[in-house]
Motif scaffolding. Structure first.
Motif, PDB file in Angstrom:
ATOM      1  N   THR A   1      48.033  -7.446  29.732  1.00 24.74           N
ATOM      2  CA  THR A   1      48.068  -8.902  29.653  1.00 24.74           C
ATOM      3  C   THR A   1      49.401  -9.517  30.070  1.00 24.74           C
ATOM      4  OG1 THR A   1      48.711  -8.751  27.307  1.00 24.74           O
ATOM      5  CG2 THR A   1      46.351  -8.931  27.791  1.00 24.74           C
TER       6      THR A   1
ATOM      7  N   ARG B   1      36.166 -13.269  29.337  1.00 19.29           N
ATOM      8  CA  ARG B   1      37.148 -14.336  29.498  1.00 19.29           C
ATOM      9  C   ARG B   1      36.808 -15.257  30.666  1.00 19.29           C
ATOM     10  NH1 ARG B   1      43.170 -11.945  28.147  1.00 19.29           N
ATOM     11  NH2 ARG B   1      42.581 -10.483  26.509  1.00 19.29           N
TER      12      ARG B   1
ATOM     13  N   TRP C   1      41.678  -7.875  33.872  1.00 18.68           N
ATOM     14  CA  TRP C   1      42.428  -7.553  32.663  1.00 18.68           C
ATOM     15  C   TRP C   1      42.525  -6.048  32.410  1.00 18.68           C
ATOM     16  CZ3 TRP C   1      44.981 -11.517  30.658  1.00 18.68           C
ATOM     17  CH2 TRP C   1      44.514 -12.809  30.917  1.00 18.68           C
TER      18      TRP C   1
ATOM     19  N   VAL D   1      48.606  -8.498  34.936  1.00 15.45           N
ATOM     20  CA  VAL D   1      47.548  -9.437  35.315  1.00 15.45           C
ATOM     21  C   VAL D   1      47.489  -9.597  36.832  1.00 15.45           C
ATOM     22  CG1 VAL D   1      46.795 -11.845  35.200  1.00 15.45           C
ATOM     23  CG2 VAL D   1      47.550 -10.673  33.130  1.00 15.45           C
TER      24      VAL D   1
END
Length: 298
Positions: free
Chosen positions: A112, A223, A108, A117
């Motif tokens: 985004t 994440r 990241w 990405v």
């Protein structure tokens, strides 16, 4: 949706290509001996990383007797992903700054949107290995540097890597008593096996921070996800969400149906008396970290 499809393609296509090649070359440079050697060396070296480098050396998920400790360092080195101390330092820094500035391999880091990405995925998967800035071993792995035998094992990384690449060829040559058997084993159980192993384990850095489920709450902007297609090939490492929510836990696949080969190997070590103080999942701690379903408005 496009992002998810793209990521699945990145992971799945190399395996489909390999599966397509195998029937074409069967009997013309690929045999059951090659397959057996490739699978055996794959899981031996993979578990050296997952059980040894990762769960034991990095996170202290269990304690181990001296021969097992050094054996895990050797097996992990044979995966050819770097010497043990540097690997541990990199991974501890990853957890300290997961998906934030300072994380050596966050997908990241560029943004985004899909283009950012994908660029970040390449960086997390492979690109970060070529960066000149190295993680400080003195800061992130001082405990390992105090172990002189482990440091000697670390410094012999090139030897272990060479054994990993060429031992299959030696076995293949001796079993078939031919140079063709040696060359075939070197290609399939050496080069191809290492390439597949690298792709799978690097996917934990890239794919398992972008796509998948997040049943547990991990700290900060982390994440980490669970990506089930890689569960067996990664020996349980792709249950990555729980790992980031509870890093020292010896089992990553804690929910029903989540196969975790690495945890089973640790369990065997414990039963044999080679490992102890294993940090198995705690139901109370897991319940506290479980993500609560969003409330439905009335």
């Amino acid at each position: 949706m496009l992002e998810i499809v793209t990521l699945y393609v990145i992971v799945v296509v190399p395996f489909l290509a390999l599966a397509a090649v195998v029937p074409a070359v069967w009997g013309w440079g690929l045999s059951w001996l090659d397959v057996g050697l490739a699978i055996g060396f794959y899981f031996f070296t993979l578990l050296g990383v997952t059980v040894g480098y990762h769960r034991y050396f990095t996170h202290g998920s269990f304690r181990a007797k001296r021969p097992l400790r050094l054996g895990l360092a050797v097996a992990g080195s044979m995966a050819i992903q770097g010497p043990v101390v540097q690997w541990v330092a990199d991974h501890r820094r990853h957890h300290a700054f997961s998906d934030r500035d300072g994380d050596p391999h966050s997908p990241w880091r560029y943004g985004t949107d899909l283009h950012s990405v994908l660029k970040g995925m390449f960086h997390a998967h492979l690109g970060w290995l070529f960066e000149r800035r190295k993680t400080s071993m003195e800061r992130y792995a001082p405990d390992l540097l105090k172990d002189s035998a482990l440091v000697r094992t670390d410094r012999m990384f090139v030897v272990w890597a060479g054994i990993s690449l060429f031992l299959p060829a030696v076995i293949g040559g001796l079993v078939t008593m031919s140079w063709a058997g040696a060359l075939s084993a070197f290609f399939w159980a050496g080069l191809v096996r290492i390439a597949v192993l690298h792709h799978v384990t690097w996917s934990i850095n890239s794919v398992c921070h972008v796509v998948g489920d997040r049943p547990f709450v991990s700290p900060g902007r982390d994440r980490a996800t669970n990506f089930w297609p890689l569960a067996i090939l990664s020996a349980g490492e792709s249950w990555h969400n729980l790992h980031h929510a509870d890093p020292t836990c010896a089992r990553h696949g804690v929910l029903r149906g989540q196969i975790d080969i690495s945890a089973r190997v640790i369990w065997i070590f414990e039963k044999l008396g080679w490992a102890w103080n294993v940090k198995w999942p705690d139901p109370v701690r897991l319940a506290a970290k479980r993500r609560q379903p969003a409330a439905v408005g009335g």
